[in-house]
Design a protein around this motif. Sequence first.
Motif, PDB file in Angstrom:
ATOM      1  N   TYR A  82       0.798  -1.136   0.161  1.00 28.19           N
ATOM      2  CA  TYR A  82       0.036   0.058  -0.141  1.00 28.19           C
ATOM      3  C   TYR A  82       0.782   1.289  -0.008  1.00 28.19           C
ATOM      4  CZ  TYR A  82      -2.837   3.749   1.701  1.00 28.19           C
ATOM      5  OH  TYR A  82      -3.541   5.128   1.729  1.00 28.19           O
ATOM      6  N   ILE A  85       2.044   2.033  -3.433  1.00 25.71           N
ATOM      7  CA  ILE A  85       1.109   2.548  -4.291  1.00 25.71           C
ATOM      8  C   ILE A  85       0.914   3.969  -3.885  1.00 25.71           C
ATOM      9  CG2 ILE A  85      -1.162   2.663  -4.710  1.00 25.71           C
ATOM     10  CD1 ILE A  85      -1.059  -0.641  -4.573  1.00 25.71           C
ATOM     11  N   ARG A  86       1.102   4.317  -2.590  1.00 29.34           N
ATOM     12  CA  ARG A  86       0.783   5.651  -1.982  1.00 29.34           C
ATOM     13  C   ARG A  86       1.985   6.472  -2.601  1.00 29.34           C
ATOM     14  NH1 ARG A  86      -2.217   8.019   2.444  1.00 29.34           N
ATOM     15  NH2 ARG A  86      -0.931  10.111   2.975  1.00 29.34           N
ATOM     16  N   SER A  87       3.149   6.106  -2.379  1.00 32.47           N
ATOM     17  CA  SER A  87       4.097   6.935  -2.900  1.00 32.47           C
ATOM     18  C   SER A  87       4.405   7.195  -4.375  1.00 32.47           C
ATOM     19  CB  SER A  87       5.382   6.346  -2.451  1.00 32.47           C
ATOM     20  OG  SER A  87       5.843   5.067  -3.242  1.00 32.47           O
ATOM     21  N   GLU A  88       3.829   6.230  -5.076  1.00 31.12           N
ATOM     22  CA  GLU A  88       3.534   6.402  -6.597  1.00 31.12           C
ATOM     23  C   GLU A  88       2.526   7.447  -6.846  1.00 31.12           C
ATOM     24  OE1 GLU A  88       5.154   5.224  -9.307  1.00 31.12           O
ATOM     25  OE2 GLU A  88       6.607   4.355  -7.765  1.00 31.12           O
ATOM     26  N   ARG A  89       1.385   7.423  -6.033  1.00 29.56           N
ATOM     27  CA  ARG A  89       0.349   8.437  -6.285  1.00 29.56           C
ATOM     28  C   ARG A  89       0.714   9.809  -6.195  1.00 29.56           C
ATOM     29  NH1 ARG A  89      -4.883   5.472  -3.977  1.00 29.56           N
ATOM     30  NH2 ARG A  89      -5.247   4.018  -5.819  1.00 29.56           N
ATOM     31  N   ASP A  90       1.520   9.827  -4.850  1.00 27.56           N
ATOM     32  CA  ASP A  90       2.124  11.059  -4.320  1.00 27.56           C
ATOM     33  C   ASP A  90       3.069  11.910  -5.431  1.00 27.56           C
ATOM     34  OD1 ASP A  90       2.612  13.251  -2.402  1.00 27.56           O
ATOM     35  OD2 ASP A  90       4.788  12.435  -2.282  1.00 27.56           O
ATOM     36  N   ALA A  92       3.188  11.251  -8.513  1.00 31.53           N
ATOM     37  CA  ALA A  92       2.288  11.449  -9.846  1.00 31.53           C
ATOM     38  C   ALA A  92       1.744  13.132  -9.378  1.00 31.53           C
ATOM     39  CB  ALA A  92       1.185  10.633 -10.019  1.00 31.53           C
ATOM     40  N   ASP A  93       1.026  13.285  -8.290  1.00 30.96           N
ATOM     41  CA  ASP A  93       0.689  14.449  -7.796  1.00 30.96           C
ATOM     42  C   ASP A  93       1.564  15.679  -7.861  1.00 30.96           C
ATOM     43  OD1 ASP A  93      -1.971  13.317  -7.433  1.00 30.96           O
ATOM     44  OD2 ASP A  93      -1.585  13.082  -5.282  1.00 30.96           O
ATOM     45  N   SER A  96       2.551  16.604 -11.474  1.00 28.82           N
ATOM     46  CA  SER A  96       1.472  17.391 -11.920  1.00 28.82           C
ATOM     47  C   SER A  96       1.666  18.788 -11.632  1.00 28.82           C
ATOM     48  CB  SER A  96       0.197  16.868 -11.704  1.00 28.82           C
ATOM     49  OG  SER A  96      -0.296  16.992 -10.521  1.00 28.82           O
ATOM     50  N   SER A 116       9.338  12.916  -3.584  1.00 31.79           N
ATOM     51  CA  SER A 116       8.151  12.189  -3.410  1.00 31.79           C
ATOM     52  C   SER A 116       8.089  12.058  -1.848  1.00 31.79           C
ATOM     53  CB  SER A 116       7.982  10.819  -4.011  1.00 31.79           C
ATOM     54  OG  SER A 116       6.868  10.219  -3.733  1.00 31.79           O
TER      55      SER A 116
END
Length: 147
Positions: A82, A85-90, A92-93, A96, A116
């Motif tokens: 988890y 996955i959370r660090s990948e989302r972070d 990506a944010d 952006s 990140s």
Amino acid sequence: LDEIGRALAEKHNTANEKDYEWMKWLIVIASGVFSVIVSQITRMSPALDSSLLFIQSNQLSLFKVAIIANALGIIFGAVYLYADIRSERDLADKLSIQRLYLLLEGANRYESIIPSSKFRIFSYCKRASLLCFLASIGAWIVFIWLM
């Protein structure tokens, strides 16, 4: 220098993907073992009293340690996945945000790096998961050796 940085990032991403897949399969295997053990215990529960007569107390303790260590390994592994996955989302944010900054400033290049966010507790979960799996395997080996 940019090409070296890009190649390094690609190698790092490939290594992270392999690590993620390896941990995922390790957790799947441990979950399958846990499922089989628990299903076998529930099947023999009426005859558990008579079968416990043949198991010594230290063997029963090893049996419990193996099951608990396996379960803890699964939990720590799931937390680690988890976190990945959370660090990948972070990341990506934050990418952006960098993109929007470049658009607003009209710049071609972003000069500073936004790292990140990584939480320390998640970095320890992989090690804890692997230690729990090793403890479970060790307990099973000793349990079988004592039989």
